[in-house]
Design a protein around this motif. Sequence first.
Motif, PDB file in Angstrom:
ATOM      1  N   VAL A 125      -6.641  15.808 -17.793  1.00  0.00           N
ATOM      2  CA  VAL A 125      -7.711  15.713 -16.803  1.00  0.00           C
ATOM      3  C   VAL A 125      -7.755  17.037 -16.059  1.00  0.00           C
ATOM      4  O   VAL A 125      -6.715  17.662 -15.812  1.00  0.00           O
ATOM      5  CB  VAL A 125      -7.443  14.530 -15.833  1.00  0.00           C
ATOM      6  N   ASP A 126      -8.946  17.492 -15.717  1.00  0.00           N
ATOM      7  CA  ASP A 126      -9.116  18.717 -14.946  1.00  0.00           C
ATOM      8  C   ASP A 126      -8.252  18.649 -13.685  1.00  0.00           C
ATOM      9  O   ASP A 126      -8.184  17.604 -13.028  1.00  0.00           O
ATOM     10  CB  ASP A 126     -10.597  18.890 -14.584  1.00  0.00           C
ATOM     11  N   THR A 127      -7.614  19.765 -13.355  1.00  0.00           N
ATOM     12  CA  THR A 127      -6.691  19.793 -12.217  1.00  0.00           C
ATOM     13  C   THR A 127      -7.369  19.375 -10.914  1.00  0.00           C
ATOM     14  O   THR A 127      -6.812  18.592 -10.137  1.00  0.00           O
ATOM     15  CB  THR A 127      -6.075  21.194 -12.055  1.00  0.00           C
ATOM     16  N   GLY A 128      -8.566  19.868 -10.663  1.00  0.00           N
ATOM     17  CA  GLY A 128      -9.281  19.517  -9.438  1.00  0.00           C
ATOM     18  C   GLY A 128      -9.590  18.030  -9.361  1.00  0.00           C
ATOM     19  O   GLY A 128      -9.423  17.392  -8.307  1.00  0.00           O
ATOM     20  N   THR A 129     -10.017  17.474 -10.491  1.00  0.00           N
ATOM     21  CA  THR A 129     -10.319  16.040 -10.533  1.00  0.00           C
ATOM     22  C   THR A 129      -9.056  15.217 -10.320  1.00  0.00           C
ATOM     23  O   THR A 129      -9.054  14.242  -9.555  1.00  0.00           O
ATOM     24  CB  THR A 129     -10.958  15.678 -11.889  1.00  0.00           C
ATOM     25  N   ALA A 130      -7.966  15.616 -10.985  1.00  0.00           N
ATOM     26  CA  ALA A 130      -6.706  14.881 -10.846  1.00  0.00           C
ATOM     27  C   ALA A 130      -6.198  14.924  -9.415  1.00  0.00           C
ATOM     28  O   ALA A 130      -5.744  13.903  -8.882  1.00  0.00           O
ATOM     29  CB  ALA A 130      -5.661  15.459 -11.793  1.00  0.00           C
ATOM     30  N   LEU A 131      -6.274  16.096  -8.787  1.00  0.00           N
ATOM     31  CA  LEU A 131      -5.825  16.197  -7.397  1.00  0.00           C
ATOM     32  C   LEU A 131      -6.696  15.362  -6.469  1.00  0.00           C
ATOM     33  O   LEU A 131      -6.189  14.666  -5.582  1.00  0.00           O
ATOM     34  CB  LEU A 131      -5.817  17.660  -6.949  1.00  0.00           C
ATOM     35  N   ALA A 132      -8.002  15.419  -6.676  1.00  0.00           N
ATOM     36  CA  ALA A 132      -8.914  14.663  -5.808  1.00  0.00           C
ATOM     37  C   ALA A 132      -8.700  13.159  -5.956  1.00  0.00           C
ATOM     38  O   ALA A 132      -8.623  12.434  -4.955  1.00  0.00           O
ATOM     39  CB  ALA A 132     -10.364  15.030  -6.143  1.00  0.00           C
ATOM     40  N   VAL A 133      -8.568  12.705  -7.185  1.00  0.00           N
ATOM     41  CA  VAL A 133      -8.424  11.263  -7.417  1.00  0.00           C
ATOM     42  C   VAL A 133      -7.020  10.779  -7.040  1.00  0.00           C
ATOM     43  O   VAL A 133      -6.865   9.835  -6.246  1.00  0.00           O
ATOM     44  CB  VAL A 133      -8.745  10.912  -8.893  1.00  0.00           C
ATOM     45  N   GLY A 134      -6.002  11.400  -7.593  1.00  0.00           N
ATOM     46  CA  GLY A 134      -4.630  10.944  -7.370  1.00  0.00           C
ATOM     47  C   GLY A 134      -4.189  11.080  -5.923  1.00  0.00           C
ATOM     48  O   GLY A 134      -3.734  10.117  -5.298  1.00  0.00           O
ATOM     49  N   LEU A 135      -4.336  12.289  -5.376  1.00  0.00           N
ATOM     50  CA  LEU A 135      -3.907  12.497  -3.995  1.00  0.00           C
ATOM     51  C   LEU A 135      -4.872  11.849  -3.001  1.00  0.00           C
ATOM     52  O   LEU A 135      -4.458  11.400  -1.932  1.00  0.00           O
ATOM     53  CB  LEU A 135      -3.737  13.988  -3.715  1.00  0.00           C
ATOM     54  N   GLY A 136      -6.146  11.786  -3.376  1.00  0.00           N
ATOM     55  CA  GLY A 136      -7.116  11.105  -2.509  1.00  0.00           C
ATOM     56  C   GLY A 136      -6.783   9.632  -2.352  1.00  0.00           C
ATOM     57  O   GLY A 136      -6.773   9.102  -1.233  1.00  0.00           O
ATOM     58  N   LEU A 137      -6.484   8.971  -3.458  1.00  0.00           N
ATOM     59  CA  LEU A 137      -6.098   7.560  -3.381  1.00  0.00           C
ATOM     60  C   LEU A 137      -4.766   7.374  -2.651  1.00  0.00           C
ATOM     61  O   LEU A 137      -4.568   6.385  -1.941  1.00  0.00           O
ATOM     62  CB  LEU A 137      -6.022   6.946  -4.782  1.00  0.00           C
ATOM     63  N   THR A 138      -3.879   8.343  -2.801  1.00  0.00           N
ATOM     64  CA  THR A 138      -2.602   8.278  -2.078  1.00  0.00           C
ATOM     65  C   THR A 138      -2.836   8.314  -0.578  1.00  0.00           C
ATOM     66  O   THR A 138      -2.288   7.493   0.167  1.00  0.00           O
ATOM     67  CB  THR A 138      -1.690   9.452  -2.491  1.00  0.00           C
ATOM     68  N   VAL A 139      -3.648   9.245  -0.130  1.00  0.00           N
ATOM     69  CA  VAL A 139      -3.944   9.373   1.300  1.00  0.00           C
ATOM     70  C   VAL A 139      -4.652   8.119   1.806  1.00  0.00           C
ATOM     71  O   VAL A 139      -4.335   7.603   2.890  1.00  0.00           O
ATOM     72  CB  VAL A 139      -4.784  10.640   1.571  1.00  0.00           C
ATOM     73  N   VAL A 140      -5.584   7.595   1.019  1.00  0.00           N
ATOM     74  CA  VAL A 140      -6.292   6.371   1.421  1.00  0.00           C
ATOM     75  C   VAL A 140      -5.298   5.226   1.586  1.00  0.00           C
ATOM     76  O   VAL A 140      -5.349   4.477   2.575  1.00  0.00           O
ATOM     77  CB  VAL A 140      -7.399   6.009   0.400  1.00  0.00           C
ATOM     78  N   CYS A 141      -4.385   5.073   0.642  1.00  0.00           N
ATOM     79  CA  CYS A 141      -3.384   3.990   0.732  1.00  0.00           C
ATOM     80  C   CYS A 141      -2.529   4.129   1.987  1.00  0.00           C
ATOM     81  O   CYS A 141      -2.305   3.146   2.704  1.00  0.00           O
ATOM     82  CB  CYS A 141      -2.475   3.991  -0.496  1.00  0.00           C
TER      83      CYS A 141
ATOM     84  N   LEU B 243       0.821  -1.216   0.000  1.00  0.00           N
ATOM     85  CA  LEU B 243       0.000   0.000   0.000  1.00  0.00           C
ATOM     86  C   LEU B 243       0.852   1.262   0.000  1.00  0.00           C
ATOM     87  O   LEU B 243       0.496   2.249  -0.661  1.00  0.00           O
ATOM     88  CB  LEU B 243      -0.941   0.004   1.208  1.00  0.00           C
ATOM     89  N   CYS B 244       1.957   1.262   0.726  1.00  0.00           N
ATOM     90  CA  CYS B 244       2.824   2.444   0.733  1.00  0.00           C
ATOM     91  C   CYS B 244       3.429   2.705  -0.650  1.00  0.00           C
ATOM     92  O   CYS B 244       3.424   3.845  -1.133  1.00  0.00           O
ATOM     93  CB  CYS B 244       3.918   2.290   1.777  1.00  0.00           C
ATOM     94  N   LEU B 245       3.921   1.647  -1.275  1.00  0.00           N
ATOM     95  CA  LEU B 245       4.478   1.813  -2.621  1.00  0.00           C
ATOM     96  C   LEU B 245       3.398   2.203  -3.628  1.00  0.00           C
ATOM     97  O   LEU B 245       3.634   3.023  -4.519  1.00  0.00           O
ATOM     98  CB  LEU B 245       5.184   0.528  -3.056  1.00  0.00           C
ATOM     99  N   GLU B 246       2.221   1.626  -3.461  1.00  0.00           N
ATOM    100  CA  GLU B 246       1.118   1.978  -4.358  1.00  0.00           C
ATOM    101  C   GLU B 246       0.698   3.425  -4.153  1.00  0.00           C
ATOM    102  O   GLU B 246       0.367   4.124  -5.111  1.00  0.00           O
ATOM    103  CB  GLU B 246      -0.057   1.032  -4.111  1.00  0.00           C
ATOM    104  N   GLY B 247       0.723   3.876  -2.907  1.00  0.00           N
ATOM    105  CA  GLY B 247       0.384   5.274  -2.625  1.00  0.00           C
ATOM    106  C   GLY B 247       1.330   6.234  -3.323  1.00  0.00           C
ATOM    107  O   GLY B 247       0.907   7.252  -3.876  1.00  0.00           O
ATOM    108  N   ILE B 248       2.606   5.904  -3.321  1.00  0.00           N
ATOM    109  CA  ILE B 248       3.587   6.747  -4.023  1.00  0.00           C
ATOM    110  C   ILE B 248       3.282   6.769  -5.520  1.00  0.00           C
ATOM    111  O   ILE B 248       3.278   7.823  -6.153  1.00  0.00           O
ATOM    112  CB  ILE B 248       5.016   6.231  -3.751  1.00  0.00           C
ATOM    113  N   THR B 249       3.001   5.602  -6.064  1.00  0.00           N
ATOM    114  CA  THR B 249       2.695   5.511  -7.498  1.00  0.00           C
ATOM    115  C   THR B 249       1.443   6.307  -7.842  1.00  0.00           C
ATOM    116  O   THR B 249       1.411   7.034  -8.842  1.00  0.00           O
ATOM    117  CB  THR B 249       2.522   4.039  -7.911  1.00  0.00           C
ATOM    118  N   LEU B 250       0.412   6.180  -7.016  1.00  0.00           N
ATOM    119  CA  LEU B 250      -0.831   6.904  -7.280  1.00  0.00           C
ATOM    120  C   LEU B 250      -0.630   8.411  -7.128  1.00  0.00           C
ATOM    121  O   LEU B 250      -1.207   9.199  -7.883  1.00  0.00           O
ATOM    122  CB  LEU B 250      -1.943   6.406  -6.358  1.00  0.00           C
ATOM    123  N   GLY B 251       0.197   8.812  -6.174  1.00  0.00           N
ATOM    124  CA  GLY B 251       0.496  10.236  -6.027  1.00  0.00           C
ATOM    125  C   GLY B 251       1.224  10.782  -7.246  1.00  0.00           C
ATOM    126  O   GLY B 251       0.946  11.894  -7.706  1.00  0.00           O
TER     127      GLY B 251
END
Length: 137
Positions: free
Chosen positions: A50-66, A30-38
């Motif tokens: 991709v819209d900046t807001g959407t990219a930040l929400a999805v990419g960084l959101g999944l990073t934080v979840v991981c 999960l930690c390595l996946e979080g880095i990749t998703l970030g």
Amino acid sequence: MSEPTTPTPTPAPAPASGRSPRRGMCAAVLCLEGITLGLSTPVMISVSDVDTGTALAVGLGLTVVCLLLAGMLRSEGAYAVGWVVQVAAIGLGLLVPLMFFLGAVFALLWGTAYFLGRKIERERAAAYAAYHAQQSS
């Protein structure tokens, strides 16, 4: 003359220290996946348009979840959420096609860590039970 010595009993194996091999391996994935998703966030913005807001929400959101989930793996429910994260990482391929591949790689790593870790835990428990049964008889 020396006194007779009594044989020393075989020391018991150290009990499980509470460290779960499954939890350790899954947390690492999960930690390595979080880095990749970030790191997929700037790719979504610059390459995939991709819209900046959407990219930040999805990419960084999944990073934080991981990263949060890696610390919550003491609970069995967290492993179920980990499987959902794997599906989300593969689904991110709809925005960044390379994530179909990377998501599948991480899902494979997650599954391997999960099932291999469970096997190690079962075998360790069986070995301790056999040892204690042998010592009590």
